[in-house]
Design a protein around this motif. Structure first.
Motif, PDB file in Angstrom:
ATOM      1  N   ALA A 120       0.844  -1.203   0.000  1.00 40.32           N
ATOM      2  CA  ALA A 120       0.000   0.000   0.000  1.00 40.32           C
ATOM      3  C   ALA A 120       0.872   1.243   0.000  1.00 40.32           C
ATOM      4  CB  ALA A 120      -0.926  -0.009   1.213  1.00 40.32           C
ATOM      5  N   LEU A 122       4.058   1.486  -1.073  1.00 44.89           N
ATOM      6  CA  LEU A 122       4.793   1.614  -2.334  1.00 44.89           C
ATOM      7  C   LEU A 122       3.873   2.056  -3.471  1.00 44.89           C
ATOM      8  CD1 LEU A 122       7.170  -1.470  -2.170  1.00 44.89           C
ATOM      9  CD2 LEU A 122       7.692   0.934  -1.729  1.00 44.89           C
ATOM     10  N   ASP A 123       2.660   1.542  -3.459  1.00 47.79           N
ATOM     11  CA  ASP A 123       1.690   1.955  -4.477  1.00 47.79           C
ATOM     12  C   ASP A 123       1.505   3.464  -4.457  1.00 47.79           C
ATOM     13  OD1 ASP A 123       1.310  -0.625  -5.148  1.00 47.79           O
ATOM     14  OD2 ASP A 123      -0.665  -0.836  -4.231  1.00 47.79           O
ATOM     15  N   ARG A 124       1.635   4.024  -3.262  1.00 50.25           N
ATOM     16  CA  ARG A 124       1.437   5.467  -3.132  1.00 50.25           C
ATOM     17  C   ARG A 124       2.749   6.215  -3.253  1.00 50.25           C
ATOM     18  NH1 ARG A 124      -2.352   2.733  -0.823  1.00 50.25           N
ATOM     19  NH2 ARG A 124      -4.506   3.447  -0.915  1.00 50.25           N
ATOM     20  N   GLN A 125       3.769   5.522  -3.694  1.00 49.46           N
ATOM     21  CA  GLN A 125       5.074   6.115  -3.962  1.00 49.46           C
ATOM     22  C   GLN A 125       5.619   6.940  -2.820  1.00 49.46           C
ATOM     23  OE1 GLN A 125       4.635   5.292  -7.914  1.00 49.46           O
ATOM     24  NE2 GLN A 125       4.767   7.483  -8.237  1.00 49.46           N
TER      25      GLN A 125
ATOM     26  N   ARG B   8       9.423  -0.329 -12.900  1.00 48.99           N
ATOM     27  CA  ARG B   8       8.085  -0.661 -12.499  1.00 48.99           C
ATOM     28  C   ARG B   8       7.361  -1.356 -13.655  1.00 48.99           C
ATOM     29  NH1 ARG B   8       3.735   0.852  -9.737  1.00 48.99           N
ATOM     30  NH2 ARG B   8       4.078   1.812  -7.723  1.00 48.99           N
ATOM     31  N   ARG B  55       1.275  -3.936 -10.364  1.00 48.85           N
ATOM     32  CA  ARG B  55       0.540  -3.119  -9.389  1.00 48.85           C
ATOM     33  C   ARG B  55       0.308  -1.766 -10.038  1.00 48.85           C
ATOM     34  NH1 ARG B  55      -0.122  -3.169  -3.963  1.00 48.85           N
ATOM     35  NH2 ARG B  55      -1.451  -4.957  -4.289  1.00 48.85           N
ATOM     36  N   PRO B  56      -0.942  -1.363 -10.134  1.00 52.19           N
ATOM     37  CA  PRO B  56      -1.239  -0.087 -10.789  1.00 52.19           C
ATOM     38  C   PRO B  56      -0.560   1.071 -10.080  1.00 52.19           C
ATOM     39  CG  PRO B  56      -3.187  -0.995  -9.713  1.00 52.19           C
ATOM     40  CD  PRO B  56      -2.126  -2.037  -9.650  1.00 52.19           C
ATOM     41  N   LEU B  58      -0.730   4.264  -8.440  1.00 59.49           N
ATOM     42  CA  LEU B  58      -1.850   5.017  -7.861  1.00 59.49           C
ATOM     43  C   LEU B  58      -1.826   6.488  -8.225  1.00 59.49           C
ATOM     44  CD1 LEU B  58      -2.833   3.764  -4.350  1.00 59.49           C
ATOM     45  CD2 LEU B  58      -3.757   3.272  -6.584  1.00 59.49           C
ATOM     46  N   VAL B 101      -6.409   3.684   3.177  1.00 60.52           N
ATOM     47  CA  VAL B 101      -5.222   3.949   3.955  1.00 60.52           C
ATOM     48  C   VAL B 101      -5.423   5.291   4.649  1.00 60.52           C
ATOM     49  CG1 VAL B 101      -3.266   5.199   2.997  1.00 60.52           C
ATOM     50  CG2 VAL B 101      -3.174   2.715   3.222  1.00 60.52           C
TER      51      VAL B 101
END
Lengths: 339, 339
Positions: A120, A122-125, B8, B55-56, B58, B101
DNA sequence: GCTAATTGCTAAATGGATTTAGCAGGCGGG
DNA sequence: CCCGCCTGCTAAATCCATTTAGCAATTAGC
């Protein structure tokens, strides 16, 4: 004022109002150093941005630059331990000062939730990750983009050398010094000592060092404990029972060195029951500077866990590119009336 | 395994491996309902995604859809009050269940930091904002995009009708019922009552209701307090002094109704000092189910603040599009040994 | 057999900021 | 006079996923 602004103000809007290209506006607003844009252009862009109340779209920015001004704070437990609170607060404050923001994630110590939390994040960088450990344990970290900075907070990891810990060795030392300075020599009991705890398996990784510091100080002063009572957990009722036992078996005891404040809390109850006064008959020291330490009568003298300072340090380290190694935060001695 | 994956994995990569366009891959992975893509295409895309560990991004998603699966939790104080903890924990758990989150922000109750926090949240395109108030006060909210859902947690606002509060009226009622059921009639003292608190200016907005519930229950049972001792703050030493005063002036008292557990904590100390036993000589009830309530001997019977449940509720409400109004969370009676 | 509708899919636009490559005009040097 | 350089700026590509408009190939309908 001017009219209905339905949509978000974009950089293009600012550029248009300033009579320049969005490339120019971007360079000016991000404060690039080597730019050849005129002073006049700078003025116009800033003015336009202010006038429109421009705020850059962070999603777009993140997409382009991979920076989000967001830090993930991943902890095993948030509420279970009152300790997390101070850590979070410190981290929050330091993050705010640095113009960053905190993404809070909890794993309950379960590996699959750990993976989820990291994904979560990493997805949000996120710009970096702080792993806060309330209990010592190797965190299972799935492959992480090598560029992501990681700080271990209140724990260590072989994979991530950068960590923030309380200086328990010195702290343990201080607790003994305190008793020594007050004249205690032979009648000191240690409450809560535990081999397992010392190995750091179930408690915070650093309590081993706390105990090591205590023993080192005793040795230095040429002292020995009159009794060492151990237990698995460190809740008030354990302190109550242990202290009761000590009082029954060794009435000559003059000081109780409790490995945390909750044990000390229980000890107070046992002393009250036995009609012994603090600090007149018996002196007490604790660790952590738990909230209850100040509530007790008389106030409990204790070696504080510098949670807030640790939280701050973790963020500062995360954001400083060249940091490395173990950072020990000193444990303040909080003097109240129990010695 | 296959080779060095420096970059990525993007949707385009998945589409390429599946032999389809990224449009198709997108539709399939987001699970659009009305699509006319073949079952075979679905299979291939899912397989490719799994194989590449897709993983997309975000940020890209957010840019396009304005959804971030992120909720801002803006509170006035995090660490000052131990209460925030439960709220955060509940919110965190509910958010995780919903695949969201939490962005944690603290304002210290200062208007300019409030504005900053809200801007930081909006810049990150959060899906909604929870304002958690530890103290009652109108939050100064700068113009918010009308679409942003807002929930007030442990507070209310004229601007945002959606709120989550403890059911203090019923809770207050329960505390009296408890004493009544135990046979107490004429010897009940109320500790901590305060006109200012009742107006809800400095404390949590809802303590006024707590006191109203208490008085309503007393009236219903045809009772009156033997004494009402008031004070400004609700810390243990206030409870100590008030209880001491009550014991001195009205020795016939048989029960202490303390408006929170910290007052009750101080009352215990006063009773111990006076040699009165709990619950033998005097019964005690508190509010909040503070951590210390369980540490006391005997355990303190108290009306719990359902913080965790409130936190959960706030997230659930935020994410349900048609919610509105005040949501009262019931306060569980925690029976221990003090009555 | 021929139009109309359906199926299965793709090209291209979109969201908003950053960044690279490069254009036009002015100036100095030879 | 011509070349090269500097100055001040812009066009266009890029980051990545979503979504609209629409193309080609079948199938259905009469």
């Amino acid at each position: 004022m001017a009219g209905l602004t339905k949509k978000r103000v974009t950089l293009a809007d600012v550029a248009r109002l300033a009579g320049l290209s969005s490339a120019a506006a971007s360079m000016i607003l991000t404060g690039r150093p080597d730019t050849r844009l005129s002073a006049e252009a700078h003025r116009r862009v800033h003015e336009a941005a202010a006038q429109l109340g421009y705020r850059p779209n962070l999603a777009a920015q993140a997409l382009r630059t991979d920076k989000t001004r967001t830090i993930a704070f991943i902890s095993d437990y948030v509420a279970t331990t009152r300790y997390a609170n101070g850590l979070i607060r410190g981290a929050l404050a330091a993050a705010q000062e640095a113009g960053h923001v905190l993404l809070l994630l909890e794993t309950g110590g379960e590996p699959d939730r750990e993976v989820q939390a990291i994904e979560a994040a990493l997805d949000r960088q996120v710009d970096g990750i702080i792993f806060a450990a309330m209990r010592a344990r190797e965190i299972f970290v799935p492959t992480l983009p090598a560029a992501t900075p990681v700080v271990m907070l209140n724990g260590t990891s072989t994979r991530f050398p950068l960590s923030v810990l309380p200086d328990e060795l010195t702290g343990g030392h201080s607790s003994v010094d305190l008793l020594y300075a007050a004249g205690h020599r032979d009648g000191i009991a240690l409450v809560g000592h535990n081999k397992i705890a010392e190995q750091g398996l179930f408690r915070s990784e650093t309590v081993g060092r706390r105990i090591a510091g205590i023993h080192a100080a005793m040795r230095e002063h040429g002292l020995d404990f009159a009794v060492e009572e151990s237990c698995w957990e460190w809740e008030p009722h354990h302190g109550f029972e242990l202290a009761r036992k000590v009082l029954a078996q060794r009435p000559e005891i003059t000081a109780l060195l409790c490995l945390n404040d909750r044990l000390a809390f229980g000890a107070y109850q046992a002393l009250a029951e036995a009609g012994r006064s603090v600090p007149g008959d018996i002196a007490i020291v604790g660790f952590d500077n738990d909230e209850i330490a100040g509530y007790l009568r008389p106030g409990l003298t204790t070696i504080a866990l510098p949670h807030e300072e640790m939280g701050r340090a973790s963020v500062r380290l995360l954001l400083s590119p060249d940091a490395s190694g173990e950072h020990l935060i000193s444990m303040p001695v909080v003097v109240r009336a129990s010695i």
